[in-house]
Scaffold this motif. Structure first.
Motif, PDB file in Angstrom:
ATOM      1  N   GLN A 539       0.828  -1.203   0.000  1.00 29.77           N
ATOM      2  CA  GLN A 539       0.000   0.000   0.000  1.00 29.77           C
ATOM      3  C   GLN A 539       0.861   1.252   0.000  1.00 29.77           C
ATOM      4  OE1 GLN A 539      -2.673  -0.107   3.320  1.00 29.77           O
ATOM      5  NE2 GLN A 539      -3.745  -1.942   2.631  1.00 29.77           N
ATOM      6  N   VAL A 540       0.388   2.261  -0.704  1.00 30.37           N
ATOM      7  CA  VAL A 540       1.071   3.555  -0.704  1.00 30.37           C
ATOM      8  C   VAL A 540       0.196   4.623  -0.066  1.00 30.37           C
ATOM      9  CG1 VAL A 540       2.436   2.996  -2.743  1.00 30.37           C
ATOM     10  CG2 VAL A 540       0.203   4.080  -3.024  1.00 30.37           C
ATOM     11  N   ARG A 541      -0.950   4.214   0.496  1.00 28.25           N
ATOM     12  CA  ARG A 541      -1.864   5.155   1.146  1.00 28.25           C
ATOM     13  C   ARG A 541      -2.465   4.488   2.377  1.00 28.25           C
ATOM     14  NH1 ARG A 541      -7.510   4.461  -0.136  1.00 28.25           N
ATOM     15  NH2 ARG A 541      -7.803   2.475  -1.217  1.00 28.25           N
ATOM     16  N   ASN A 542      -2.926   5.286   3.302  1.00 25.33           N
ATOM     17  CA  ASN A 542      -3.618   4.762   4.472  1.00 25.33           C
ATOM     18  C   ASN A 542      -5.108   4.602   4.168  1.00 25.33           C
ATOM     19  OD1 ASN A 542      -1.388   4.638   6.227  1.00 25.33           O
ATOM     20  ND2 ASN A 542      -1.524   6.843   6.613  1.00 25.33           N
ATOM     21  N   ILE A 543      -5.648   3.471   4.603  1.00 25.09           N
ATOM     22  CA  ILE A 543      -7.091   3.239   4.442  1.00 25.09           C
ATOM     23  C   ILE A 543      -7.758   3.575   5.767  1.00 25.09           C
ATOM     24  CG2 ILE A 543      -8.870   1.545   3.923  1.00 25.09           C
ATOM     25  CD1 ILE A 543      -6.787   0.005   2.319  1.00 25.09           C
ATOM     26  N   SER A 554     -11.469   0.154  -4.829  1.00 23.37           N
ATOM     27  CA  SER A 554     -10.569  -0.659  -5.637  1.00 23.37           C
ATOM     28  C   SER A 554      -9.520   0.227  -6.287  1.00 23.37           C
ATOM     29  CB  SER A 554     -11.338  -1.419  -6.711  1.00 23.37           C
ATOM     30  OG  SER A 554     -11.835  -0.517  -7.692  1.00 23.37           O
ATOM     31  N   ASN A 555      -8.385  -0.397  -6.658  1.00 20.95           N
ATOM     32  CA  ASN A 555      -7.309   0.358  -7.293  1.00 20.95           C
ATOM     33  C   ASN A 555      -7.773   1.015  -8.587  1.00 20.95           C
ATOM     34  OD1 ASN A 555      -4.504   0.070  -5.947  1.00 20.95           O
ATOM     35  ND2 ASN A 555      -5.393  -1.956  -5.727  1.00 20.95           N
ATOM     36  N   ALA A 556      -8.679   0.357  -9.285  1.00 20.54           N
ATOM     37  CA  ALA A 556      -9.153   0.896 -10.564  1.00 20.54           C
ATOM     38  C   ALA A 556      -9.879   2.223 -10.388  1.00 20.54           C
ATOM     39  CB  ALA A 556     -10.060  -0.121 -11.245  1.00 20.54           C
ATOM     40  N   ASP A 557     -10.410   2.463  -9.196  1.00 22.60           N
ATOM     41  CA  ASP A 557     -11.160   3.693  -8.941  1.00 22.60           C
ATOM     42  C   ASP A 557     -10.287   4.810  -8.395  1.00 22.60           C
ATOM     43  OD1 ASP A 557     -13.501   2.408  -9.736  1.00 22.60           O
ATOM     44  OD2 ASP A 557     -13.911   1.683  -7.701  1.00 22.60           O
ATOM     45  N   LEU A 558      -9.000   4.543  -8.224  1.00 25.37           N
ATOM     46  CA  LEU A 558      -8.091   5.520  -7.635  1.00 25.37           C
ATOM     47  C   LEU A 558      -7.207   6.142  -8.710  1.00 25.37           C
ATOM     48  CD1 LEU A 558      -6.933   3.445  -4.535  1.00 25.37           C
ATOM     49  CD2 LEU A 558      -8.398   5.461  -4.467  1.00 25.37           C
ATOM     50  N   PRO A 559      -6.700   7.367  -8.473  1.00 27.02           N
ATOM     51  CA  PRO A 559      -5.690   7.926  -9.377  1.00 27.02           C
ATOM     52  C   PRO A 559      -4.464   7.004  -9.410  1.00 27.02           C
ATOM     53  CG  PRO A 559      -6.479   9.587  -7.833  1.00 27.02           C
ATOM     54  CD  PRO A 559      -7.020   8.282  -7.366  1.00 27.02           C
ATOM     55  N   TRP A 560      -3.754   7.006 -10.519  1.00 23.91           N
ATOM     56  CA  TRP A 560      -2.635   6.074 -10.693  1.00 23.91           C
ATOM     57  C   TRP A 560      -1.647   6.132  -9.534  1.00 23.91           C
ATOM     58  CZ3 TRP A 560       2.667   7.026 -11.369  1.00 23.91           C
ATOM     59  CH2 TRP A 560       3.436   5.910 -11.710  1.00 23.91           C
ATOM     60  N   GLU A 561      -1.257   7.323  -9.113  1.00 26.65           N
ATOM     61  CA  GLU A 561      -0.224   7.453  -8.095  1.00 26.65           C
ATOM     62  C   GLU A 561      -0.679   7.023  -6.701  1.00 26.65           C
ATOM     63  OE1 GLU A 561      -2.274  11.381  -8.808  1.00 26.65           O
ATOM     64  OE2 GLU A 561      -1.273   9.849 -10.037  1.00 26.65           O
ATOM     65  N   ARG A 562      -1.969   6.735  -6.495  1.00 29.08           N
ATOM     66  CA  ARG A 562      -2.453   6.283  -5.189  1.00 29.08           C
ATOM     67  C   ARG A 562      -2.765   4.787  -5.178  1.00 29.08           C
ATOM     68  NH1 ARG A 562      -7.005   9.383  -2.487  1.00 29.08           N
ATOM     69  NH2 ARG A 562      -5.985   8.489  -0.663  1.00 29.08           N
ATOM     70  N   ARG A 563      -2.534   4.119  -6.298  1.00 26.50           N
ATOM     71  CA  ARG A 563      -2.778   2.681  -6.350  1.00 26.50           C
ATOM     72  C   ARG A 563      -1.628   1.914  -5.695  1.00 26.50           C
ATOM     73  NH1 ARG A 563      -4.593   2.450 -12.745  1.00 26.50           N
ATOM     74  NH2 ARG A 563      -6.360   3.890 -12.552  1.00 26.50           N
ATOM     75  N   VAL A 584       8.449  -5.756  -9.980  1.00 27.70           N
ATOM     76  CA  VAL A 584       7.712  -4.712  -9.257  1.00 27.70           C
ATOM     77  C   VAL A 584       7.065  -3.804 -10.295  1.00 27.70           C
ATOM     78  CG1 VAL A 584       7.839  -2.758  -7.685  1.00 27.70           C
ATOM     79  CG2 VAL A 584       9.280  -4.761  -7.281  1.00 27.70           C
ATOM     80  N   ILE A 585       5.758  -3.655 -10.203  1.00 25.84           N
ATOM     81  CA  ILE A 585       5.034  -2.750 -11.101  1.00 25.84           C
ATOM     82  C   ILE A 585       4.440  -1.637 -10.253  1.00 25.84           C
ATOM     83  CG2 ILE A 585       3.132  -2.529 -12.742  1.00 25.84           C
ATOM     84  CD1 ILE A 585       3.645  -5.391 -13.585  1.00 25.84           C
ATOM     85  N   GLU A 586       4.967  -0.458 -10.422  1.00 24.03           N
ATOM     86  CA  GLU A 586       4.542   0.679  -9.616  1.00 24.03           C
ATOM     87  C   GLU A 586       3.068   0.975  -9.844  1.00 24.03           C
ATOM     88  OE1 GLU A 586       8.620   3.321  -9.127  1.00 24.03           O
ATOM     89  OE2 GLU A 586       7.158   3.921 -10.654  1.00 24.03           O
ATOM     90  N   HIS A 587       2.348   1.073  -8.722  1.00 21.87           N
ATOM     91  CA  HIS A 587       0.918   1.413  -8.760  1.00 21.87           C
ATOM     92  C   HIS A 587       0.151   0.505  -9.720  1.00 21.87           C
ATOM     93  CE1 HIS A 587       2.238   4.874  -6.512  1.00 21.87           C
ATOM     94  NE2 HIS A 587       3.026   5.239  -7.499  1.00 21.87           N
ATOM     95  N   GLY A 588       0.574  -0.761  -9.749  1.00 22.76           N
ATOM     96  CA  GLY A 588      -0.058  -1.710 -10.662  1.00 22.76           C
ATOM     97  C   GLY A 588      -1.305  -2.349 -10.095  1.00 22.76           C
ATOM     98  N   GLY A 589      -1.467  -2.286  -8.759  1.00 22.78           N
ATOM     99  CA  GLY A 589      -2.605  -2.936  -8.118  1.00 22.78           C
ATOM    100  C   GLY A 589      -2.172  -4.214  -7.421  1.00 22.78           C
ATOM    101  N   GLY A 590      -2.881  -5.307  -7.637  1.00 27.20           N
ATOM    102  CA  GLY A 590      -2.599  -6.560  -6.946  1.00 27.20           C
ATOM    103  C   GLY A 590      -1.455  -7.329  -7.571  1.00 27.20           C
TER     104      GLY A 590
END
Length: 647
Positions: A539-543, A554-563, A584-590
């Protein structure tokens, strides 16, 4: 008494002989002196003319040919090619502005080239040639030759220029060369005189910079006669320089190109390492850039496009990028627990979806919980609660010690730029770096590769290779120097119980080959090549609690840099490990959905040393893989051009 006439005659004869001897000696001496004077004035006239006050002898350096770089199979990566350049001598040109105007009408010169040439002409001695245009086409040279009478002082020249035939595929590994700058010189205590030659090029980043002294070679020299103002009158003799040493990398160019093509369209990194000896077989970062642009002198617009790109194409993410390793760190915690005797393979912790620690709730990725989990199951299904519980019993010091034993938190000695150290945090580190005490929550976060834990893709590959081999495998990038094989670093035993390592490998195998495994969809079907791996999502953000109550977005609903970042590590084949891979895929999701398929494809390409058969893939993936292979076949033959244009 009067001397007899006989005695007088004898004395006269003696005087005559002495006079003759002295006269002959004097005449001989004068003759020798005359001959010496003639020799000095006639025969040696040129030599003494050069030594006259208005002339002197200068030694001028001849730049050596730079050493070339090849892949492990001899494919060229960085070579020297003949190139034409146009120089202008201010003294011979007369009206410099008019000559440049005529030159511009014949060949294309950018405003930057003209401005740079004019600046150098003003600060250079009038009799020194200044390069106006570099790497010009032969057609331009012929145009100038035909119009030579109208271009006084303009001279076409031929020299060597650095070329990267693989284009962007090796940009982050090999780097590029560029002219010596004042900043470069300021970092050196006693710079080589070669570096003072105008427009002499040195390595700026990557292998070109790290092995600069080996690649540079030794300068040659010309002994020339110059007059009192420094104008060269003639060349007296020359000694050619010694070419720099040729390098052979451990990287396979075909695999490297495949990796770059497979990562295309992502902000990502991937590393492939030989488990048996530590050879780096591929080490890619995406997006990339064309290093040839820097050799010629990159334009302001091109450079701005690279620096303002949010995907950071100039960064070698494989070694410079450091990321929370996410669940790929669970092997470290599990191995530390086994080594400390806190858990056995069948010991369990119960997962109900969350865990209360010091009034704070820590969640598992599966909100409903996994139930009772042992070591293999916790790796297979990536249960977070199992590792929260284990980490609290272990403590951060034992976790950190195991991480460092597996290669995390240590800067790896590899000749690439800005190799990151990563971080395996301890209580002392936090006290020194943050001025704060270590909290139990910090340990819980670290258990699943979050919080302060950071690792590069290269370090994750080393960790995976060490788990597979049970030895402290060290990565190697330079295979040969001038044809001489470079030593492979010793890889002593990790000192860990082999049964413990076997349990971790077994759990990783379940990740990819058990139906409940998080990477089962990206498994390898071919039995002799089956892999063992581990997914990771960092994770790169706090939930917030509010978001959890409403439903985590979901990651798809977030801006790229917050995924979330997507990660996957693996080794293969399981029974006889040969390669270790980290993606490693940056902000790639799961990690299971995004990184695992990429790592699987790269692993198969490495094992088959080329395009693998479709029956190595799951049935559902074969149409997609077939289409992907077709596109990558179109990508590969265009080596030497920019990756973006090849995609």
């Amino acid at each position: 008494m009067k001397r007899p006439d006989k005695d007088s005659a004898a004395g006269a004869r003696k005087m005559t002989r002495r006079a003759l001897i002295l006269g002959g000696a004097q005449a001989g001496f004068m003759g020798l002196l005359a001959l010496r004077m003639r020799y000095m004035q006639v025969e040696e006239a040129d030599k003494f003319r050069l030594l006259a006050e208005e002339n002197r002898i200068n030694i001028r350096l001849i730049p050596p040919a730079r050493g070339e770089i090849f892949d492990r199979n001899g494919a060229p990566i960085a070579v020297n090619n003949p190139a034409y350049r146009i120089s202008l001598t201010r003294e011979d040109a007369g009206d410099v502005e008019e000559v440049l105007r005529r030159l511009t009408s014949l060949i294309k010169l950018t405003d930057e080239e003209l401005e740079r040439a004019q600046t150098e002409l003003k600060r250079t001695q009038p009799f020194f040639p200044v390069t106006v245009a570099d790497q010009v086409a032969w057609s331009d040279v012929t145009q100038i030759a035909v119009n030579a009478p109208a271009l006084p002082g303009v001279t076409p020249e031929v020299g060597l220029t650095r070329t990267y035939p693989q284009g962007s595929d090796f940009a982050h590994v090999v780097g590029y060369v560029g002219p010596v700058s004042d900043y470069d010189l300021s970092k050196m205590e006693a710079p080589d005189q070669l570096l003072l030659i105008p427009r002499f090029q040195i390595g700026k980043v990557g292998v070109e910079a790290k092995l600069e002294e080996e690649l540079r070679g030794k300068a040659g020299a010309r002994r020339v006669e110059v007059n009192h103002v420094g104008r060269e009158m003639r060349e007296l003799d020359r000694r050619e320089g010694q070419q720099g040493e040729n390098l052979q990398l451990t990287i396979d160019a075909n695999l490297q190109t495949y990796v770059q093509g497979r990562l295309d369209g992502e902000s990502a990194a991937a590393v492939v390492m030989d488990v048996t000896n530590g050879d780096i077989l591929a080490i890619g970062s995406a997006p990339s850039f064309d290093p040839n642009l820097f050799v010629r002198g990159i334009s302001v617009s091109d450079y701005r496009a690279l620096t303002e790109n949010k995907y950071r194409p100039l960064a070698a993410k494989s070694v410079q990028g450091i990321y929370p390793p996410g669940s790929t760190f669970k092997m470290v915690v599990g191995l530390a627990g086994l080594d400390a005797g806190i858990i056995g393979p069948e010991d369990t912790f119960y997962c109900r979806g969350h865990l209360e620690v010091s009034g704070r709730r820590f969640h598992c990725w599966k909100g409903s919980g996994h139930g009772s989990m042992n070591l293999e199951g916790s790796l297979r299904e990536s249960c977070d609660i199992y590792y929260y519980e284990l980490a609290m019993q272990l403590g951060i010091e034992k976790i950190s010690a195991m991480a460092q034993k597996l290669g995390l938190g240590d800067r790896i000695d590899l000749p690439m730029s800005a190799v990151a150290q990563g971080l395996a945090p301890t209580k002392a580190w936090k006290r020194e770096a943050r001025g704060e005490d270590w909290m139990i929550g910090d340990t819980v976060n670290s258990a699943i590769g979050q919080g302060f834990v950071l690792a590069s893709p290269l370090q994750l590959t080393v960790m995976t290779a060490r788990i597979a081999a049970g030895r402290a495998v060290q990565p190697r990038l330079i295979k040969k120097i001038n044809g001489i094989e470079q030593p492979i670093a010793d890889a002593p035993s990790l000192g860990l119980n082999e049964n413990h390592l076997r349990q971790i490998r077994k759990g990783m195998f379940s990740v990819s080959n058990n139906r409940k495994g998080t990477a089962y969809g990206s498994r390898i079907i071919a039995e002799q090549y089956r892999m063992a791996g581990k997914t990771g999502t960092s994770q790169v953000r706090n939930i917030t609690a509010k978001e959890r109550a409403a439903g985590v977005r979901s990651n798809a609903d977030l801006p790229w840099e917050r995924r979330d970042h997507a990660l996957f590590v693996n080794f293969a084949p399981y029974e006889n490990p040969k390669v270790a891979v980290a993606v490693v895929i940056e902000h790639g999701g799961g990690g299971s959905a995004v990184a695992a398929p990429v790592a699987r494809d790269i692993t198969l390409q490495a094992l088959f040393q080329g395009e693998p058969p479709l029956d190595a893939y799951p049935q559902k993936d074969r149409p997609r893989v077939q289409e992907m292979q077709k596109k990558l076949r179109e990508y590969r033959p265009a080596a030497g051009t920019d990756a973006k244009s090849r995609a």
